[in-house]
Write an enzyme that holds these catalytic residues in place. Structure first.
Site, PDB file in Angstrom:
ATOM      1  N   HIS A 258      -9.978  -9.432  -0.630  1.00 44.28           N
ATOM      2  CA  HIS A 258     -11.263  -9.263  -1.303  1.00 44.28           C
ATOM      3  C   HIS A 258     -12.226  -8.561  -0.367  1.00 44.28           C
ATOM      4  O   HIS A 258     -12.214  -8.798   0.832  1.00 44.28           O
ATOM      5  CB  HIS A 258     -11.839 -10.622  -1.732  1.00 44.28           C
ATOM      6  CG  HIS A 258     -12.868 -10.490  -2.806  1.00 44.28           C
ATOM      7  ND1 HIS A 258     -14.176 -10.180  -2.539  1.00 44.28           N
ATOM      8  CD2 HIS A 258     -12.760 -10.583  -4.152  1.00 44.28           C
ATOM      9  CE1 HIS A 258     -14.834 -10.105  -3.687  1.00 44.28           C
ATOM     10  NE2 HIS A 258     -13.996 -10.330  -4.683  1.00 44.28           N
ATOM     11  N   ASP A 315      -7.806 -13.099  -9.350  1.00 47.80           N
ATOM     12  CA  ASP A 315      -6.773 -12.613 -10.257  1.00 47.80           C
ATOM     13  C   ASP A 315      -5.415 -13.269 -10.044  1.00 47.80           C
ATOM     14  O   ASP A 315      -4.521 -13.098 -10.876  1.00 47.80           O
ATOM     15  CB  ASP A 315      -6.636 -11.086 -10.103  1.00 47.80           C
ATOM     16  CG  ASP A 315      -7.877 -10.370 -10.609  1.00 47.80           C
ATOM     17  OD1 ASP A 315      -8.344 -10.745 -11.706  1.00 47.80           O
ATOM     18  OD2 ASP A 315      -8.391  -9.472  -9.917  1.00 47.80           O
TER      19      ASP A 315
HETATM   20  N1  CMC Z   1      -1.871  -6.808   0.245  1.00 48.12           N
HETATM   21  C1  CMC Z   1      -1.567  -6.335   1.479  1.00 48.12           C
HETATM   22  N2  CMC Z   1      -2.465  -5.841   2.347  1.00 48.12           N
HETATM   23  C2  CMC Z   1      -3.741  -5.828   1.939  1.00 48.12           C
HETATM   24  C3  CMC Z   1      -4.147  -6.311   0.686  1.00 48.12           C
HETATM   25  C4  CMC Z   1      -3.149  -6.819  -0.163  1.00 48.12           C
HETATM   26  N3  CMC Z   1      -3.452  -7.292  -1.377  1.00 48.12           N
HETATM   27  N4  CMC Z   1      -5.460  -6.176   0.565  1.00 48.12           N
HETATM   28  C5  CMC Z   1      -5.900  -5.629   1.705  1.00 48.12           C
HETATM   29  N5  CMC Z   1      -4.849  -5.413   2.531  1.00 48.12           N
HETATM   30  C6  CMC Z   1      -4.915  -4.870   3.880  1.00 48.12           C
HETATM   31  C7  CMC Z   1      -5.070  -3.345   3.834  1.00 48.12           C
HETATM   32  O1  CMC Z   1      -3.824  -2.699   3.826  1.00 48.12           O
HETATM   33  C8  CMC Z   1      -5.863  -3.097   5.089  1.00 48.12           C
HETATM   34  O2  CMC Z   1      -4.990  -3.112   6.168  1.00 48.12           O
HETATM   35  P1  CMC Z   1      -5.213  -2.085   7.421  1.00 48.12           P
HETATM   36  O3  CMC Z   1      -6.548  -2.475   7.997  1.00 48.12           O
HETATM   37  O4  CMC Z   1      -4.055  -2.367   8.303  1.00 48.12           O
HETATM   38  O5  CMC Z   1      -5.223  -0.719   6.811  1.00 48.12           O
HETATM   39  C9  CMC Z   1      -6.763  -4.321   5.206  1.00 48.12           C
HETATM   40  O6  CMC Z   1      -6.089  -5.373   4.502  1.00 48.12           O
HETATM   41  C10 CMC Z   1      -8.139  -4.120   4.579  1.00 48.12           C
HETATM   42  O7  CMC Z   1      -7.945  -3.622   3.258  1.00 48.12           O
HETATM   43  P2  CMC Z   1      -8.972  -2.671   2.517  1.00 48.12           P
HETATM   44  O8  CMC Z   1      -8.253  -1.897   1.464  1.00 48.12           O
HETATM   45  O9  CMC Z   1      -9.780  -1.897   3.490  1.00 48.12           O
HETATM   46  O10 CMC Z   1      -9.924  -3.752   1.832  1.00 48.12           O
HETATM   47  P3  CMC Z   1     -10.976  -3.444   0.716  1.00 48.12           P
HETATM   48  O11 CMC Z   1     -12.088  -4.367   0.944  1.00 48.12           O
HETATM   49  O12 CMC Z   1     -11.272  -1.993   0.643  1.00 48.12           O
HETATM   50  O13 CMC Z   1     -10.199  -3.790  -0.631  1.00 48.12           O
HETATM   51  C11 CMC Z   1      -9.201  -5.047  -2.343  1.00 48.12           C
HETATM   52  C12 CMC Z   1     -10.312  -4.996  -1.301  1.00 48.12           C
HETATM   53  C13 CMC Z   1      -9.437  -6.246  -3.238  1.00 48.12           C
HETATM   54  C14 CMC Z   1      -9.260  -3.775  -3.209  1.00 48.12           C
HETATM   55  C15 CMC Z   1      -7.845  -5.155  -1.644  1.00 48.12           C
HETATM   56  O14 CMC Z   1      -7.773  -6.376  -0.938  1.00 48.12           O
HETATM   57  C16 CMC Z   1      -6.672  -5.017  -2.590  1.00 48.12           C
HETATM   58  O15 CMC Z   1      -6.242  -3.879  -2.883  1.00 48.12           O
HETATM   59  N6  CMC Z   1      -6.134  -6.160  -3.128  1.00 48.12           N
HETATM   60  C17 CMC Z   1      -5.077  -6.097  -4.113  1.00 48.12           C
HETATM   61  C18 CMC Z   1      -5.642  -5.793  -5.475  1.00 48.12           C
HETATM   62  C19 CMC Z   1      -6.404  -6.975  -6.021  1.00 48.12           C
HETATM   63  O16 CMC Z   1      -5.934  -8.097  -6.009  1.00 48.12           O
HETATM   64  N7  CMC Z   1      -7.578  -6.687  -6.592  1.00 48.12           N
HETATM   65  C20 CMC Z   1      -8.460  -7.710  -7.161  1.00 48.12           C
HETATM   66  C21 CMC Z   1      -9.729  -7.781  -6.402  1.00 48.12           C
HETATM   67  S1  CMC Z   1     -10.664  -9.269  -6.576  1.00 48.12           S
HETATM   68  C22 CMC Z   1     -11.116  -9.431  -8.213  1.00 48.12           C
HETATM   69  C23 CMC Z   1     -11.533  -8.235  -8.919  1.00 48.12           C
HETATM   70  O17 CMC Z   1     -12.323  -7.438  -8.439  1.00 48.12           O
HETATM   71  O18 CMC Z   1     -11.083  -8.084 -10.058  1.00 48.12           O
END
Ligand code: CMC
Length: 372
Positions: A258, A315
Protein backbone atom coordinates in the site's frame (compact mmCIF):
# COMPACT_ATOMS: atom_id res chain seq x y z
CA UNK A 1 11.26 23.42 -10.44
CA UNK A 2 11.15 21.30 -7.29
CA UNK A 3 11.98 17.59 -7.23
CA UNK A 4 9.33 15.34 -8.68
CA UNK A 5 7.65 12.85 -6.35
CA UNK A 6 6.94 10.00 -8.72
CA UNK A 7 3.33 8.87 -8.32
CA UNK A 8 2.85 11.98 -6.10
CA UNK A 9 4.08 9.89 -3.17
CA UNK A 10 3.56 11.72 0.15
CA UNK A 11 2.42 14.88 -1.64
CA UNK A 12 -0.32 16.67 0.32
CA UNK A 13 -2.61 17.88 -2.46
CA UNK A 14 -5.54 19.23 -0.48
CA UNK A 15 -7.33 19.40 2.87
CA UNK A 16 -10.19 17.06 3.72
CA UNK A 17 -12.33 16.35 6.75
CA UNK A 18 -13.85 13.18 5.25
CA UNK A 19 -11.31 10.57 6.29
CA UNK A 20 -8.03 10.20 8.11
CA UNK A 21 -5.34 7.55 7.65
CA UNK A 22 -2.42 6.82 9.95
CA UNK A 23 -0.37 4.53 7.76
CA UNK A 24 2.25 3.79 10.41
CA UNK A 25 -0.13 2.66 13.12
CA UNK A 26 -2.79 1.24 10.79
CA UNK A 27 -5.65 3.56 11.72
CA UNK A 28 -8.54 4.61 9.48
CA UNK A 29 -11.27 7.03 10.48
CA UNK A 30 -14.29 8.31 8.59
CA UNK A 31 -15.14 11.82 9.84
CA UNK A 32 -13.18 11.10 13.02
CA UNK A 33 -14.82 7.72 13.78
CA UNK A 34 -12.62 4.65 13.85
CA UNK A 35 -13.48 2.15 11.12
CA UNK A 36 -13.82 -0.61 13.74
CA UNK A 37 -16.64 1.31 15.45
CA UNK A 38 -18.37 2.11 12.16
CA UNK A 39 -18.40 -1.53 11.16
CA UNK A 40 -21.31 -2.13 13.55
CA UNK A 41 -23.55 0.40 11.76
CA UNK A 42 -25.84 0.23 8.74
CA UNK A 43 -24.29 1.35 5.45
CA UNK A 44 -26.90 4.10 5.17
CA UNK A 45 -25.68 5.66 8.45
CA UNK A 46 -22.06 5.56 7.26
CA UNK A 47 -23.04 7.02 3.92
CA UNK A 48 -24.92 9.83 5.71
CA UNK A 49 -21.89 10.42 7.92
CA UNK A 50 -19.55 10.74 4.93
CA UNK A 51 -21.82 13.10 3.03
CA UNK A 52 -23.18 15.24 5.88
CA UNK A 53 -20.22 15.10 8.26
CA UNK A 54 -22.15 13.86 11.32
CA UNK A 55 -23.78 10.57 12.25
CA UNK A 56 -27.54 10.74 11.74
CA UNK A 57 -29.97 10.58 14.67
CA UNK A 58 -32.83 8.07 14.39
CA UNK A 59 -35.15 10.39 12.42
CA UNK A 60 -32.39 11.55 10.08
CA UNK A 61 -31.37 7.96 9.38
CA UNK A 62 -34.94 6.93 8.69
CA UNK A 63 -35.41 9.85 6.30
CA UNK A 64 -32.07 9.20 4.53
CA UNK A 65 -32.74 5.46 4.20
CA UNK A 66 -36.20 6.28 2.88
CA UNK A 67 -34.69 8.54 0.21
CA UNK A 68 -32.21 5.85 -0.79
CA UNK A 69 -34.87 3.13 -0.95
CA UNK A 70 -37.15 5.37 -3.02
CA UNK A 71 -34.32 5.81 -5.56
CA UNK A 72 -33.25 2.17 -5.86
CA UNK A 73 -35.12 1.36 -9.06
CA UNK A 74 -33.63 1.84 -12.52
CA UNK A 75 -35.86 2.33 -15.54
CA UNK A 76 -36.48 -0.20 -18.29
CA UNK A 77 -34.34 1.86 -20.72
CA UNK A 78 -31.24 1.41 -18.57
CA UNK A 79 -31.93 -2.32 -18.31
CA UNK A 80 -32.46 -2.49 -22.08
CA UNK A 81 -29.19 -0.69 -22.65
CA UNK A 82 -27.41 -3.30 -20.48
CA UNK A 83 -29.02 -6.09 -22.50
CA UNK A 84 -27.46 -4.51 -25.59
CA UNK A 85 -23.91 -4.61 -24.16
CA UNK A 86 -21.79 -6.90 -26.36
CA UNK A 87 -20.90 -10.29 -24.90
CA UNK A 88 -17.92 -10.10 -22.53
CA UNK A 89 -18.29 -6.45 -21.48
CA UNK A 90 -16.98 -6.29 -17.91
CA UNK A 91 -19.25 -5.23 -15.05
CA UNK A 92 -17.16 -2.11 -14.35
CA UNK A 93 -17.46 -1.03 -17.96
CA UNK A 94 -21.21 -1.67 -18.01
CA UNK A 95 -21.56 0.28 -14.74
CA UNK A 96 -19.54 3.18 -16.16
CA UNK A 97 -21.70 3.34 -19.28
CA UNK A 98 -24.87 2.99 -17.19
CA UNK A 99 -23.85 6.01 -15.09
CA UNK A 100 -23.32 7.97 -18.29
CA UNK A 101 -26.69 6.82 -19.60
CA UNK A 102 -28.43 7.67 -16.30
CA UNK A 103 -26.99 11.16 -16.44
CA UNK A 104 -29.00 11.87 -19.60
CA UNK A 105 -32.22 11.16 -17.68
CA UNK A 106 -31.34 12.84 -14.39
CA UNK A 107 -33.72 15.77 -13.81
CA UNK A 108 -30.94 17.69 -12.00
CA UNK A 109 -28.29 17.11 -14.65
CA UNK A 110 -27.64 20.76 -15.48
CA UNK A 111 -27.88 21.93 -11.85
CA UNK A 112 -24.67 21.79 -9.77
CA UNK A 113 -26.09 23.47 -6.66
CA UNK A 114 -25.54 21.73 -3.32
CA UNK A 115 -29.16 20.52 -3.13
CA UNK A 116 -29.07 19.15 -6.66
CA UNK A 117 -25.71 17.47 -5.98
CA UNK A 118 -27.13 15.81 -2.87
CA UNK A 119 -30.12 14.54 -4.86
CA UNK A 120 -27.89 13.24 -7.65
CA UNK A 121 -25.53 11.67 -5.12
CA UNK A 122 -28.38 9.84 -3.39
CA UNK A 123 -29.65 8.55 -6.74
CA UNK A 124 -26.21 7.21 -7.63
CA UNK A 125 -25.66 5.57 -4.23
CA UNK A 126 -29.11 3.97 -4.39
CA UNK A 127 -28.88 2.80 -8.00
CA UNK A 128 -25.35 1.35 -8.08
CA UNK A 129 -26.38 -1.99 -6.48
CA UNK A 130 -29.40 -2.25 -8.78
CA UNK A 131 -27.29 -1.67 -11.90
CA UNK A 132 -24.63 -4.22 -10.91
CA UNK A 133 -27.19 -6.85 -9.86
CA UNK A 134 -29.22 -6.34 -13.04
CA UNK A 135 -26.10 -6.67 -15.19
CA UNK A 136 -25.10 -9.82 -13.31
CA UNK A 137 -28.46 -11.43 -14.01
CA UNK A 138 -28.52 -10.31 -17.65
CA UNK A 139 -25.06 -11.83 -18.24
CA UNK A 140 -26.38 -15.05 -16.68
CA UNK A 141 -29.40 -15.13 -18.99
CA UNK A 142 -31.79 -14.24 -16.13
CA UNK A 143 -34.32 -11.47 -15.73
CA UNK A 144 -33.26 -8.60 -13.41
CA UNK A 145 -35.04 -8.49 -10.06
CA UNK A 146 -36.59 -5.26 -8.79
CA UNK A 147 -35.10 -3.86 -5.57
CA UNK A 148 -36.65 -4.96 -2.29
CA UNK A 149 -38.56 -2.10 -0.69
CA UNK A 150 -37.31 -2.62 2.85
CA UNK A 151 -34.12 -4.72 3.00
CA UNK A 152 -30.91 -2.92 4.08
CA UNK A 153 -28.38 -1.90 1.41
CA UNK A 154 -26.23 -5.06 1.55
CA UNK A 155 -29.06 -7.57 1.91
CA UNK A 156 -31.00 -5.88 -0.89
CA UNK A 157 -28.01 -6.23 -3.22
CA UNK A 158 -27.70 -9.97 -2.56
CA UNK A 159 -31.47 -10.34 -2.93
CA UNK A 160 -31.38 -8.66 -6.37
CA UNK A 161 -28.42 -10.84 -7.35
CA UNK A 162 -29.97 -14.15 -6.35
CA UNK A 163 -33.72 -13.67 -6.20
CA UNK A 164 -33.86 -14.79 -2.58
CA UNK A 165 -33.07 -13.15 0.73
CA UNK A 166 -29.55 -13.86 2.03
CA UNK A 167 -28.79 -15.43 5.40
CA UNK A 168 -28.21 -13.12 8.34
CA UNK A 169 -24.44 -13.65 8.16
CA UNK A 170 -24.29 -13.03 4.41
CA UNK A 171 -26.35 -9.85 4.78
CA UNK A 172 -24.05 -8.60 7.53
CA UNK A 173 -20.91 -9.36 5.49
CA UNK A 174 -22.27 -7.55 2.44
CA UNK A 175 -23.24 -4.51 4.51
CA UNK A 176 -19.81 -4.46 6.11
CA UNK A 177 -18.07 -4.87 2.77
CA UNK A 178 -19.78 -1.74 1.47
CA UNK A 179 -18.85 0.16 4.65
CA UNK A 180 -15.19 -0.88 4.48
CA UNK A 181 -15.03 0.10 0.80
CA UNK A 182 -16.84 3.41 1.23
CA UNK A 183 -13.98 5.84 1.68
CA UNK A 184 -10.20 6.09 1.77
CA UNK A 185 -8.88 9.63 1.61
CA UNK A 186 -7.06 10.64 -1.58
CA UNK A 187 -6.73 7.26 -3.26
CA UNK A 188 -6.33 7.33 -7.06
CA UNK A 189 -10.03 7.13 -7.96
CA UNK A 190 -11.07 9.77 -5.42
CA UNK A 191 -8.32 12.03 -6.73
CA UNK A 192 -9.73 11.57 -10.26
CA UNK A 193 -13.20 12.44 -8.95
CA UNK A 194 -11.91 15.63 -7.32
CA UNK A 195 -9.89 16.69 -10.37
CA UNK A 196 -13.02 16.34 -12.52
CA UNK A 197 -15.15 18.33 -10.05
CA UNK A 198 -12.46 21.00 -9.73
CA UNK A 199 -13.14 22.01 -13.33
CA UNK A 200 -16.80 22.52 -12.25
CA UNK A 201 -17.84 19.46 -14.21
CA UNK A 202 -20.86 17.50 -12.88
CA UNK A 203 -21.08 14.62 -10.39
CA UNK A 204 -21.95 11.96 -12.98
CA UNK A 205 -18.88 12.86 -15.05
CA UNK A 206 -16.71 12.85 -11.93
CA UNK A 207 -18.04 9.42 -10.91
CA UNK A 208 -17.28 8.09 -14.39
CA UNK A 209 -13.69 9.31 -13.92
CA UNK A 210 -13.66 7.55 -10.53
CA UNK A 211 -14.95 4.28 -11.97
CA UNK A 212 -12.41 4.40 -14.78
CA UNK A 213 -9.61 4.82 -12.25
CA UNK A 214 -10.88 2.29 -9.71
CA UNK A 215 -10.93 -0.39 -12.38
CA UNK A 216 -7.16 -0.74 -12.75
CA UNK A 217 -5.38 -3.72 -11.15
CA UNK A 218 -3.14 -1.51 -9.00
CA UNK A 219 -6.31 -0.08 -7.40
CA UNK A 220 -9.78 -1.67 -7.08
CA UNK A 221 -9.09 -4.17 -9.86
CA UNK A 222 -6.71 -5.92 -7.43
CA UNK A 223 -9.73 -7.57 -5.81
CA UNK A 224 -10.59 -9.34 -9.05
CA UNK A 225 -6.94 -10.34 -9.46
CA UNK A 226 -6.81 -11.77 -5.93
CA UNK A 227 -9.91 -13.89 -6.60
CA UNK A 228 -8.28 -15.26 -9.75
CA UNK A 229 -5.06 -15.90 -7.80
CA UNK A 230 -6.96 -17.89 -5.12
CA UNK A 231 -8.48 -20.03 -7.86
CA UNK A 232 -5.15 -20.50 -9.61
CA UNK A 233 -3.37 -21.53 -6.41
CA UNK A 234 -6.19 -23.98 -5.72
CA UNK A 235 -4.85 -25.47 -2.47
CA UNK A 236 -2.93 -24.15 0.56
CA UNK A 237 -0.02 -26.48 -0.21
CA UNK A 238 0.61 -24.72 -3.55
CA UNK A 239 0.77 -21.21 -2.07
CA UNK A 240 4.51 -21.06 -1.40
CA UNK A 241 5.48 -22.39 -4.83
CA UNK A 242 3.08 -19.88 -6.41
CA UNK A 243 4.49 -16.89 -4.52
CA UNK A 244 8.05 -17.99 -5.33
CA UNK A 245 7.20 -18.21 -9.01
CA UNK A 246 5.73 -14.67 -8.97
CA UNK A 247 8.88 -13.37 -7.32
CA UNK A 248 11.09 -15.21 -9.82
CA UNK A 249 9.14 -13.59 -12.68
CA UNK A 250 9.40 -10.15 -11.06
CA UNK A 251 5.60 -9.96 -10.65
CA UNK A 252 3.60 -8.54 -7.74
CA UNK A 253 1.47 -10.53 -5.35
CA UNK A 254 -1.91 -8.92 -5.74
CA UNK A 255 -3.65 -7.73 -2.58
CA UNK A 256 -0.35 -6.83 -0.87
CA UNK A 257 1.34 -3.50 -0.35
CA UNK A 258 0.00 0.00 0.00
CA UNK A 259 1.17 3.50 -0.74
CA UNK A 260 0.14 4.75 2.72
CA UNK A 261 -0.03 1.73 5.07
CA UNK A 262 3.34 0.39 6.08
CA UNK A 263 1.61 -1.99 8.47
CA UNK A 264 -1.53 -4.11 8.37
CA UNK A 265 -4.40 -2.27 6.68
CA UNK A 266 -7.08 -2.01 9.41
CA UNK A 267 -9.75 -2.97 6.85
CA UNK A 268 -7.78 -6.10 5.94
CA UNK A 269 -7.84 -7.13 9.60
CA UNK A 270 -11.64 -6.89 9.68
CA UNK A 271 -11.99 -8.73 6.36
CA UNK A 272 -9.69 -11.48 7.63
CA UNK A 273 -11.91 -11.99 10.67
CA UNK A 274 -15.01 -12.05 8.49
CA UNK A 275 -13.44 -14.46 6.01
CA UNK A 276 -12.62 -16.86 8.83
CA UNK A 277 -16.14 -16.51 10.24
CA UNK A 278 -17.91 -17.36 7.00
CA UNK A 279 -15.41 -20.15 6.19
CA UNK A 280 -16.19 -21.77 9.56
CA UNK A 281 -19.91 -21.26 9.11
CA UNK A 282 -19.77 -22.89 5.67
CA UNK A 283 -17.65 -25.76 7.01
CA UNK A 284 -15.28 -25.13 4.07
CA UNK A 285 -12.09 -23.36 5.03
CA UNK A 286 -10.23 -23.99 1.76
CA UNK A 287 -10.29 -20.40 0.39
CA UNK A 288 -9.37 -18.97 3.77
CA UNK A 289 -6.49 -21.41 4.19
CA UNK A 290 -5.17 -20.67 0.69
CA UNK A 291 -5.19 -16.96 1.50
CA UNK A 292 -3.49 -17.47 4.83
CA UNK A 293 -0.79 -19.61 3.20
CA UNK A 294 -0.17 -16.89 0.59
CA UNK A 295 0.11 -14.32 3.39
CA UNK A 296 2.62 -16.55 5.24
CA UNK A 297 4.67 -17.05 2.06
CA UNK A 298 4.74 -13.27 1.37
CA UNK A 299 5.80 -12.66 4.96
CA UNK A 300 8.68 -15.17 4.66
CA UNK A 301 9.87 -14.41 1.13
CA UNK A 302 9.28 -10.68 0.73
CA UNK A 303 9.07 -9.20 4.21
CA UNK A 304 11.64 -11.27 6.15
CA UNK A 305 14.08 -12.08 3.31
CA UNK A 306 13.80 -8.87 1.26
CA UNK A 307 12.76 -6.36 3.93
CA UNK A 308 9.70 -5.06 2.00
CA UNK A 309 6.91 -3.77 4.22
CA UNK A 310 4.18 -5.78 2.49
CA UNK A 311 0.98 -6.58 4.36
CA UNK A 312 -2.40 -7.60 3.00
CA UNK A 313 -4.39 -4.60 1.83
CA UNK A 314 -8.18 -4.14 1.61
CA UNK A 315 -8.39 -6.23 -1.55
CA UNK A 316 -6.84 -9.42 -0.17
CA UNK A 317 -9.25 -10.90 2.38
CA UNK A 318 -12.24 -9.13 0.83
CA UNK A 319 -11.61 -11.39 -2.17
CA UNK A 320 -11.84 -14.40 0.17
CA UNK A 321 -15.16 -13.12 1.55
CA UNK A 322 -16.43 -12.77 -2.03
CA UNK A 323 -15.46 -16.39 -2.78
CA UNK A 324 -17.72 -17.51 0.06
CA UNK A 325 -20.51 -15.16 -1.06
CA UNK A 326 -20.23 -16.74 -4.57
CA UNK A 327 -19.47 -13.41 -6.22
CA UNK A 328 -17.84 -14.06 -9.62
CA UNK A 329 -14.36 -12.43 -9.91
CA UNK A 330 -15.48 -10.30 -12.88
CA UNK A 331 -17.92 -8.53 -10.55
CA UNK A 332 -15.54 -7.93 -7.64
CA UNK A 333 -14.46 -4.41 -8.64
CA UNK A 334 -18.03 -3.30 -9.26
CA UNK A 335 -18.90 -4.32 -5.69
CA UNK A 336 -16.02 -2.14 -4.51
CA UNK A 337 -17.62 0.71 -6.49
CA UNK A 338 -21.01 0.13 -4.83
CA UNK A 339 -19.35 0.88 -1.50
CA UNK A 340 -17.03 3.66 -2.72
CA UNK A 341 -19.73 5.79 -4.36
CA UNK A 342 -20.63 7.35 -0.99
CA UNK A 343 -17.04 8.51 -0.49
CA UNK A 344 -16.90 9.91 -4.02
CA UNK A 345 -20.11 11.86 -3.50
CA UNK A 346 -18.77 13.27 -0.22
CA UNK A 347 -15.55 14.33 -1.95
CA UNK A 348 -17.48 15.96 -4.81
CA UNK A 349 -19.43 18.03 -2.29
CA UNK A 350 -16.29 18.94 -0.34
CA UNK A 351 -14.48 19.97 -3.53
CA UNK A 352 -17.37 22.11 -4.82
CA UNK A 353 -17.61 23.84 -1.44
CA UNK A 354 -14.09 25.28 -1.62
CA UNK A 355 -12.97 24.83 -5.17
CA UNK A 356 -9.86 25.77 -7.03
CA UNK A 357 -9.07 23.98 -10.27
CA UNK A 358 -6.53 21.19 -9.67
CA UNK A 359 -3.80 21.84 -12.15
CA UNK A 360 -0.26 20.77 -11.20
CA UNK A 361 2.81 21.23 -13.38
CA UNK A 362 5.04 18.80 -15.24
CA UNK A 363 8.75 19.13 -15.72
CA UNK A 364 9.44 19.25 -19.43
CA UNK A 365 12.12 16.77 -20.46
CA UNK A 366 11.55 16.84 -24.22
CA UNK A 367 13.49 18.69 -26.89
CA UNK A 368 13.34 22.39 -27.74
CA UNK A 369 13.68 23.00 -31.47
CA UNK A 370 14.98 26.42 -32.54
CA UNK A 371 12.21 28.60 -34.00
CA UNK A 372 12.36 29.07 -37.72
N1 CMC B 1 4.16 -7.71 -4.46
C1 CMC B 1 5.51 -7.71 -4.53
N2 CMC B 1 6.28 -6.62 -4.39
C2 CMC B 1 5.63 -5.46 -4.16
C3 CMC B 1 4.24 -5.38 -4.06
C4 CMC B 1 3.50 -6.57 -4.21
N3 CMC B 1 2.17 -6.57 -4.13
N4 CMC B 1 3.89 -4.12 -3.82
C5 CMC B 1 5.02 -3.41 -3.77
N5 CMC B 1 6.07 -4.23 -3.99
C6 CMC B 1 7.48 -3.84 -3.97
C7 CMC B 1 7.86 -3.16 -5.29
O1 CMC B 1 8.31 -4.09 -6.24
C8 CMC B 1 8.93 -2.22 -4.83
O2 CMC B 1 10.12 -2.93 -4.70
P1 CMC B 1 11.54 -2.24 -5.09
O3 CMC B 1 11.68 -1.08 -4.14
O4 CMC B 1 12.52 -3.33 -4.88
O5 CMC B 1 11.38 -1.80 -6.52
C9 CMC B 1 8.49 -1.80 -3.43
O6 CMC B 1 7.66 -2.87 -2.95
C10 CMC B 1 7.67 -0.51 -3.42
O7 CMC B 1 6.63 -0.64 -4.38
P2 CMC B 1 6.01 0.58 -5.18
O8 CMC B 1 5.42 0.08 -6.45
O9 CMC B 1 6.98 1.70 -5.27
O10 CMC B 1 4.85 1.01 -4.17
P3 CMC B 1 3.68 1.99 -4.52
O11 CMC B 1 3.39 2.72 -3.29
O12 CMC B 1 3.99 2.78 -5.75
O13 CMC B 1 2.49 1.02 -4.93
C11 CMC B 1 0.73 -0.52 -4.72
C12 CMC B 1 1.48 0.63 -4.06
C13 CMC B 1 -0.51 -0.81 -3.91
C14 CMC B 1 0.29 -0.10 -6.14
C15 CMC B 1 1.64 -1.75 -4.79
O14 CMC B 1 1.94 -2.19 -3.48
C16 CMC B 1 1.04 -2.88 -5.60
O15 CMC B 1 1.20 -2.91 -6.84
N6 CMC B 1 0.31 -3.84 -4.94
C17 CMC B 1 -0.36 -4.90 -5.66
C18 CMC B 1 -1.66 -4.40 -6.24
C19 CMC B 1 -2.68 -4.16 -5.16
O16 CMC B 1 -2.91 -4.99 -4.30
N7 CMC B 1 -3.37 -3.02 -5.26
C20 CMC B 1 -4.39 -2.62 -4.29
C21 CMC B 1 -3.98 -1.39 -3.58
S1 CMC B 1 -4.78 -1.07 -2.04
C22 CMC B 1 -6.45 -0.86 -2.34
C23 CMC B 1 -6.83 -0.12 -3.52
O17 CMC B 1 -6.32 0.95 -3.82
O18 CMC B 1 -7.75 -0.59 -4.19
Amino acid sequence: MEDIKKGLESVIALETSISYIDGINGILEYRGYNINDLSEMPYDAVSYLLIHGELPDEDELEAFSGQLRAEREIDEDTIEFMRMCPYGVEAMDALRTAVSYLSHHDPDMSDCSLDANLRKGIRLIAKFPTIVAAYYRITNGQEPIAPHPSLPHGANFLYMLRGEEPSELEARLMELDFILSAEHELNASTFSVRVAVSTLSDIHSAVIAGLSTLKGPLHGGARLAVMRMLEEVGSPERAEEYVLSLIAEGQRVMGFGHRVYKTYDPRARIYKRLAREIADERGDTRWFRIAESIEEAVQRELVEKQGKPLCPNVDFYSAVVYKYLHIPPEFATSLFAIGRISGWVAHCIEQYADNRVIRPRAKYVGKHHPSR
